[in-house]
Design an enzyme around this catalytic site. Structure first.
Site, PDB file in Angstrom:
ATOM      1  N   ARG A 160      -0.515  14.850  11.888  1.00 35.11           N
ATOM      2  CA  ARG A 160       0.931  14.659  12.027  1.00 35.11           C
ATOM      3  C   ARG A 160       1.643  15.842  11.382  1.00 35.11           C
ATOM      4  O   ARG A 160       1.177  16.390  10.394  1.00 35.11           O
ATOM      5  CB  ARG A 160       1.320  13.349  11.343  1.00 35.11           C
ATOM      6  CG  ARG A 160       0.654  12.238  12.076  1.00 35.11           C
ATOM      7  CD  ARG A 160       0.882  10.824  11.684  1.00 35.11           C
ATOM      8  NE  ARG A 160       1.513  10.389  10.516  1.00 35.11           N
ATOM      9  CZ  ARG A 160       1.121   9.285   9.860  1.00 35.11           C
ATOM     10  NH1 ARG A 160       0.082   8.605  10.271  1.00 35.11           N
ATOM     11  NH2 ARG A 160       1.770   8.868   8.824  1.00 35.11           N
ATOM     12  N   CYS A 219      -7.583  12.926  10.523  1.00 34.07           N
ATOM     13  CA  CYS A 219      -8.515  12.427  11.539  1.00 34.07           C
ATOM     14  C   CYS A 219      -8.872  13.553  12.415  1.00 34.07           C
ATOM     15  O   CYS A 219      -8.659  13.812  13.123  1.00 34.07           O
ATOM     16  CB  CYS A 219      -8.062  11.284  12.392  1.00 34.07           C
ATOM     17  SG  CYS A 219      -9.317  10.666  13.496  1.00 34.07           S
ATOM     18  N   LYS A 239       0.836  -1.214   0.000  1.00 33.80           N
ATOM     19  CA  LYS A 239       0.000   0.000   0.000  1.00 33.80           C
ATOM     20  C   LYS A 239       0.864   1.255   0.000  1.00 33.80           C
ATOM     21  O   LYS A 239       0.654   2.166  -0.798  1.00 33.80           O
ATOM     22  CB  LYS A 239      -0.909   0.000   1.237  1.00 33.80           C
ATOM     23  CG  LYS A 239      -1.572   1.346   1.489  1.00 33.80           C
ATOM     24  CD  LYS A 239      -2.376   1.364   2.759  1.00 33.80           C
ATOM     25  CE  LYS A 239      -1.629   1.668   4.014  1.00 33.80           C
ATOM     26  NZ  LYS A 239      -1.452   3.092   4.350  1.00 33.80           N
ATOM     27  N   ASN A 240       1.837   1.318   0.898  1.00 32.01           N
ATOM     28  CA  ASN A 240       2.588   2.561   1.053  1.00 32.01           C
ATOM     29  C   ASN A 240       3.485   2.861  -0.146  1.00 32.01           C
ATOM     30  O   ASN A 240       3.808   4.017  -0.397  1.00 32.01           O
ATOM     31  CB  ASN A 240       3.406   2.539   2.351  1.00 32.01           C
ATOM     32  CG  ASN A 240       2.507   2.679   3.572  1.00 32.01           C
ATOM     33  OD1 ASN A 240       1.331   3.015   3.449  1.00 32.01           O
ATOM     34  ND2 ASN A 240       3.051   2.419   4.748  1.00 32.01           N
ATOM     35  N   ARG A 289      -3.647  10.746   4.225  1.00 32.88           N
ATOM     36  CA  ARG A 289      -2.389  11.453   4.438  1.00 32.88           C
ATOM     37  C   ARG A 289      -1.518  11.439   3.176  1.00 32.88           C
ATOM     38  O   ARG A 289      -0.849  12.418   2.851  1.00 32.88           O
ATOM     39  CB  ARG A 289      -1.636  10.822   5.613  1.00 32.88           C
ATOM     40  CG  ARG A 289      -0.368  11.575   5.936  1.00 32.88           C
ATOM     41  CD  ARG A 289       0.224  11.170   7.251  1.00 32.88           C
ATOM     42  NE  ARG A 289       1.518  11.788   7.449  1.00 32.88           N
ATOM     43  CZ  ARG A 289       1.707  13.001   7.942  1.00 32.88           C
ATOM     44  NH1 ARG A 289       0.667  13.727   8.287  1.00 32.88           N
ATOM     45  NH2 ARG A 289       2.909  13.507   8.080  1.00 32.88           N
ATOM     46  N   ILE A 314       8.039   5.700  17.357  1.00 34.08           N
ATOM     47  CA  ILE A 314       7.817   6.554  16.169  1.00 34.08           C
ATOM     48  C   ILE A 314       6.621   7.481  16.356  1.00 34.08           C
ATOM     49  O   ILE A 314       6.700   8.676  16.078  1.00 34.08           O
ATOM     50  CB  ILE A 314       7.591   5.692  14.896  1.00 34.08           C
ATOM     51  CG1 ILE A 314       8.704   4.655  14.736  1.00 34.08           C
ATOM     52  CG2 ILE A 314       7.457   6.574  13.655  1.00 34.08           C
ATOM     53  CD1 ILE A 314      10.041   5.174  14.300  1.00 34.08           C
ATOM     54  N   ASP A 365       4.355  -0.081  12.132  1.00 36.15           N
ATOM     55  CA  ASP A 365       3.074  -0.584  11.614  1.00 36.15           C
ATOM     56  C   ASP A 365       2.784  -2.021  12.055  1.00 36.15           C
ATOM     57  O   ASP A 365       1.669  -2.511  11.869  1.00 36.15           O
ATOM     58  CB  ASP A 365       3.054  -0.506  10.078  1.00 36.15           C
ATOM     59  CG  ASP A 365       2.875   0.929   9.589  1.00 36.15           C
ATOM     60  OD1 ASP A 365       2.656   1.820  10.425  1.00 36.15           O
ATOM     61  OD2 ASP A 365       2.957   1.153   8.368  1.00 36.15           O
ATOM     62  N   ARG A 382      -8.714   0.089   4.366  1.00 34.29           N
ATOM     63  CA  ARG A 382      -7.746   1.050   3.826  1.00 34.29           C
ATOM     64  C   ARG A 382      -6.438   0.350   3.463  1.00 34.29           C
ATOM     65  O   ARG A 382      -5.730   0.808   2.573  1.00 34.29           O
ATOM     66  CB  ARG A 382      -7.401   2.120   4.887  1.00 34.29           C
ATOM     67  CG  ARG A 382      -8.433   3.180   5.090  1.00 34.29           C
ATOM     68  CD  ARG A 382      -7.926   4.183   6.123  1.00 34.29           C
ATOM     69  NE  ARG A 382      -6.560   4.550   5.815  1.00 34.29           N
ATOM     70  CZ  ARG A 382      -5.580   4.721   6.708  1.00 34.29           C
ATOM     71  NH1 ARG A 382      -5.834   4.579   7.975  1.00 34.29           N
ATOM     72  NH2 ARG A 382      -4.369   5.036   6.334  1.00 34.29           N
TER      73      ARG A 382
END
Ligand code: UD1
Length: 456
Positions: free
Chosen positions: A133, A128, A34-35, A104, A341, A319, A411
């Site tokens: 962030r 959100c 995904k990223n 994001r 993180i 994650d 997502r």
């Protein structure tokens, strides 16, 4: 603080019913990352030629990003897991707030738009609803490349300073190795005039995947995956065919699910060194890991407690912290899980405790005493990775669980429940079975351990 969910009907009308004490068995196919896919979609804006992106996972985040691109004028053809992206007709350099909708990754578009057209208007990311962030590293880096940036009414407005038509290569030292900022700056710098050096750059595999695709497009990027990345700006980028790397977070999630249920499975395709920190932690906790080419087999034995702390790549990925925490709840002994993180990524702890886990939270450290069993129940997930953690806990638990908040899961995990079903888990998506009242939902998600930032 109360989390305002935009798609209330989606949240309320779907849940996963998970039958506990399940076992996994077989081979699971890992989807594209995904990223990576999100940033590669943004990078495709940098050329007028066609990009063919293969192995793109079908996820709601990808759908949102595709819609953002289409709105800019991109012609995007979706053929199963392959996207054909043609950006030669871009007419708009502005992302509408309504489409960004909490994604994001939408902010990635600022780098390519600014680099190619010299202007961009992008809403502040992280929608959100309960905080955002920071993007200071992105902004400072773009300014160093010659951008003029104004933030007005939640919109980041960027132009190239003065009469210049291109950004100018420069030396940037990031304060923290932000994945997103590294990616934004690489994309912007690839069409800048001259050399850009990014120090303290993120080394994540997704950054490397981006650089690999950009180099196929004609960019001149050196040392991706190292702390210092060099980008020699070029005048123009061209089309290419690129295959998204396998999703290391999905891969790790399945390995953790197998360890939690004492099940042997094989995951493939995967790039083993992308998840070495995870396979090392699983080995320490008692699993036998066998790597053959692009597949990993896990054979769990007695599950022992191990400590982990999250860190930038090649450290243990943030994650996978929530799924690993779920695993440690039933390990023999005591473990400490330290999140370094994101300062508020522990909202699964309260829910795991509701199931019978014994976890004490002190700021960002979870102190876990392993228990013999946890119990199934109704839970509302409030972010992507904690939804996976709760599903793993549900599979382990005695009894049945119902996990709500699937808009988070959808997502980031492609066909999660279908893959679990193929592996032998009894899990079904229920529609319209349970409707939360507004009050109940606020109670379920409005606890003070809800993250102040939307994660992943
Ligand atoms: C990406 C991943 C996310 C993953 C995270 C860390 C995507 C779409 N998401 O998020 O799944 O959890 O990397 O591996 O790729 N920070 C600043 N200033 C900035 C930017 C970041 O202080 O301008 C801080 C953040 O608050 C955080 C840390 O840096 O504490 C890491 O964030 P970052 O690496 O930027 O994460 P994302 O790119 O948003």
């Amino acid at each position: 603080m109360i989390c305002v969910i935009k798609k209330k009907s989606y949240l309320k009308s779907q849940n996963l019913k998970v039958f506990g004490q399940g076992k996994l068995n077989g081979i699971v196919k890992i989807s594209g990352a995904k990223n990576s896919a999100l940033v590669l979609l943004a990078a495709s804006l940098l050329t007028n030629e066609r990009i063919i992106l293969q192995n793109v996972p079908r996820l709601t985040d990808i759908e949102k990003m595709s819609n953002i691109l289409k709105n800019l004028g991109v012609n995007l053809v979706d053929k199963n897991n392959t996207l054909e992206i043609d950006s030669h007709n871009i007419s708009i350099k502005e992302l509408p707030y309504e489409l960004v909708n909490g994604l994001r990754a939408s902010f990635f578009c600022i780098g390519p738009l600014l680099g190619k057209f010299g202007e961009a208007k992008v809403p502040l990311p992280g929608g959100c609803n309960i905080g955002s962030r920071p993007i200071d590293e992105h902004i400072e880096g773009l300014k160093a490349l010659g951008a003029e940036i104004l933030i007005e009414k939640g919109i980041v407005k960027a132009n190239i300073k003065g009469e210049k038509s291109r950004l100018t290569g420069t030396h940037i030292k990031l304060k923290c190795p932000s994945v997103g900022a590294t990616e934004t700056l690489i994309m912007a710098a690839s069409l800048a005039k001259g050399r850009t050096v990014i120090e303290n750059a993120a080394r994540e595999p997704e950054v490397q995947d981006l650089c690999q695709m950009l180099n196929k497009m004609g960019a001149k990027i050196f040392d991706a995956g190292k702390e210092k990345i060099i980008i020699d700006g070029v005048n123009k980028l061209v089309g290419c065919i690129h295959k998204v790397i396998p999703d290391r977070i999905e891969a790790g999630t399945f390995l953790i699910a197998a360890a939690a249920t004492s099940s042997s499975i094989t995951i493939s395709p995967v790039i083993p060194n992308h998840i070495e920190a995870v396979t090392n932690a699983l080995q320490k906790s008692g699993s036998k890991i066998t790597i053959k080419g692009n597949s990993i087999t896990i054979n769990p034995r007695e599950l022992k407690a191990v400590n982990i702390h999250t860190a930038p790549f090649p450290g243990f990925p943030t994650d996978l912290q929530a799924p690993f925490t779920a695993l440690m709840t039933i390990a023999s002994g005591e473990s400490q899980i330290t999140e370094t993180i994101f300062e508020n990524r522990m909202n699964h702890v309260r829910l795991l405790n509701k199931m019978g886990a014994n976890i004490k939270l002190n700021k960002n450290i979870a102190f876990i005493k392993g228990v013999k069993k946890i119990n199934g129940m109704e839970l509302v997930a409030s972010d992507l990775r904690s939804s996976a953690a709760l599903i793993i806990a549900g599979i382990v638990a005695k009894g049945t669980s119902r996990i709500y908040g699937l808009e988070h899961l959808d997502r980031g995990y492609e066909n999660f429940e279908s893959k679990l079903k193929i592996l032998g888990i009894k899990i079904t998506r229920e529609l319209n079975k349970r409707n939360f009242t507004e009050k109940e939902y606020k109670i379920a998600t409005g606890h003070d351990d809800i993250p102040k930032r939307k994660v992943a």
